[in-house]
Design a protein around this motif. Sequence first.
Motif, PDB file in Angstrom:
ATOM      1  N   TRP A 215       0.810  -1.210   0.000  1.00  0.00           N
ATOM      2  CA  TRP A 215       0.000   0.000   0.000  1.00  0.00           C
ATOM      3  C   TRP A 215       0.851   1.270   0.000  1.00  0.00           C
ATOM      4  O   TRP A 215       0.595   2.201  -0.765  1.00  0.00           O
ATOM      5  CB  TRP A 215      -0.949   0.002   1.192  1.00  0.00           C
ATOM      6  N   ASP A 216       1.869   1.322   0.822  1.00  0.00           N
ATOM      7  CA  ASP A 216       2.713   2.524   0.874  1.00  0.00           C
ATOM      8  C   ASP A 216       3.400   2.768  -0.470  1.00  0.00           C
ATOM      9  O   ASP A 216       3.530   3.918  -0.915  1.00  0.00           O
ATOM     10  CB  ASP A 216       3.757   2.399   1.989  1.00  0.00           C
TER      11      ASP A 216
ATOM     12  N   LYS B 297     -10.017   3.531  -1.800  1.00  0.00           N
ATOM     13  CA  LYS B 297      -8.581   3.478  -2.097  1.00  0.00           C
ATOM     14  C   LYS B 297      -8.175   4.678  -2.949  1.00  0.00           C
ATOM     15  O   LYS B 297      -7.156   5.340  -2.687  1.00  0.00           O
ATOM     16  CB  LYS B 297      -8.247   2.180  -2.837  1.00  0.00           C
TER      17      LYS B 297
ATOM     18  N   SER C 143     -12.330   2.854   7.538  1.00  0.00           N
ATOM     19  CA  SER C 143     -11.978   2.519   8.929  1.00  0.00           C
ATOM     20  C   SER C 143     -10.718   1.667   9.006  1.00  0.00           C
ATOM     21  O   SER C 143     -10.157   1.484  10.086  1.00  0.00           O
ATOM     22  CB  SER C 143     -13.143   1.775   9.593  1.00  0.00           C
ATOM     23  N   THR C 144     -10.264   1.128   7.882  1.00  0.00           N
ATOM     24  CA  THR C 144      -9.053   0.309   7.861  1.00  0.00           C
ATOM     25  C   THR C 144      -7.922   1.079   7.184  1.00  0.00           C
ATOM     26  O   THR C 144      -8.163   2.040   6.447  1.00  0.00           O
ATOM     27  CB  THR C 144      -9.300  -1.010   7.118  1.00  0.00           C
ATOM     28  N   TYR C 145      -6.699   0.628   7.422  1.00  0.00           N
ATOM     29  CA  TYR C 145      -5.532   1.325   6.859  1.00  0.00           C
ATOM     30  C   TYR C 145      -5.602   1.364   5.332  1.00  0.00           C
ATOM     31  O   TYR C 145      -5.318   2.384   4.715  1.00  0.00           O
ATOM     32  CB  TYR C 145      -4.256   0.620   7.318  1.00  0.00           C
ATOM     33  N   VAL C 146      -5.999   0.246   4.744  1.00  0.00           N
ATOM     34  CA  VAL C 146      -6.237   0.179   3.301  1.00  0.00           C
ATOM     35  C   VAL C 146      -7.741   0.072   3.107  1.00  0.00           C
ATOM     36  O   VAL C 146      -8.352  -0.919   3.515  1.00  0.00           O
ATOM     37  CB  VAL C 146      -5.537  -1.036   2.671  1.00  0.00           C
TER      38      VAL C 146
ATOM     39  N   CYS D 247       0.864   4.224  -2.874  1.00  0.00           N
ATOM     40  CA  CYS D 247       0.666   5.653  -2.566  1.00  0.00           C
ATOM     41  C   CYS D 247       1.782   6.492  -3.183  1.00  0.00           C
ATOM     42  O   CYS D 247       1.523   7.551  -3.773  1.00  0.00           O
ATOM     43  CB  CYS D 247       0.616   5.870  -1.054  1.00  0.00           C
TER      44      CYS D 247
END
Length: 362
Positions: free
Chosen positions: A91-92, A132, A122-125, A95
């Motif tokens: 994910w990072d 997204k 509510s989730t990091y991803v 981004c």
Amino acid sequence: MKTPFVQFGTSRFLQAHADLFISEALERQEAPGRITVVQTTGSAERSGRLVALTQPDGYPVMIRGLADGKPVDKIERVKSVVRAVSTNDNWDAVCHIVADEAEFLISNTGDTGYDVSGDDLSTYVPLSFPGKLLLLLKARFDAGGKPLTILPCELVSRNGDVLKAIVLELARERLGDPQFVFWLANAIIWANTLVDRIVSEPIEPAGAVAEPYALWAIEKQRGLRAPCAHECVILVDDLTHYEKLKLHILNLGHTVLADIWLRQGRDPDETVRQILADADVARRLEDIYAQEVVPAFAAKGLGRQASAYVATTLDRFRNPFLDHRMGDIANHHTEKIVRRIAELRRWSPEVAMPMLSAICDQ
């Protein structure tokens, strides 16, 4: 290597459509660069595809069917994808790529790709594609906010407008940053597109079998540029005509054939190609096209385009390499009659359509 294209989705459709067009354009130095493919689901069965998409010798796309009545059977190698990552595992990195490298975002996320749940952020991803996309665009905004063009390829009418509205609403509700919302609305080009190609089956671990016909129509707007120079990629003033041609010729033809198939109680495993081998069925479909459908388009000044698209459609229906089952086409038949046939009557009420009316009024 920086990649100006970031593609969300690993579908066989994109492999044989956008990825192939960009690959062919790169050979002529008529595309700005290569593609990073992003897997947006956690599907384990597709993880091997990520590696296969980026092999130096490319992956195969078999083009099989009829063009101008003549058989086509060839293999193209697609070499436009140089990086493949997953939102679950990288994910990072995704981004950073969107924030720093991207010039175009391409998406094909399926029938429910624009659905958003109440707890999406509510989730990091985020779980949904719009969620997204929102956070990826926020990362780009925070990194300086360079302009960007989004080319959605989902089969949604006015897909760019629809996706823009969803992401803007999410931004207002969940992030509450008016400057970011203004940037989303004004600095991002949300293109409306129409895609058209039958991609009949996958080749494992990467690749696909596709028909010769292909179209990627993108509606013009200020600041928009084509993703590449390719005969199948066209910029148009208005997508409406292209949507109508596809809906009321290609899709309508399928529904006419499904209606005949259902009424006559034909072979459950019959395909489009097989039903058109019946001379009476072929003649009925051709009469409907010639006497009712093409005149409806001619009344709107589109007779020439409709006649050409009918000829192409009949080639596509008779593709000797494609087994398109009538049973699949007949699903949701009543709803399809309304959308594909009844709407044609409403669009061009001055043209008599007794054969199509008999299908609508049964």
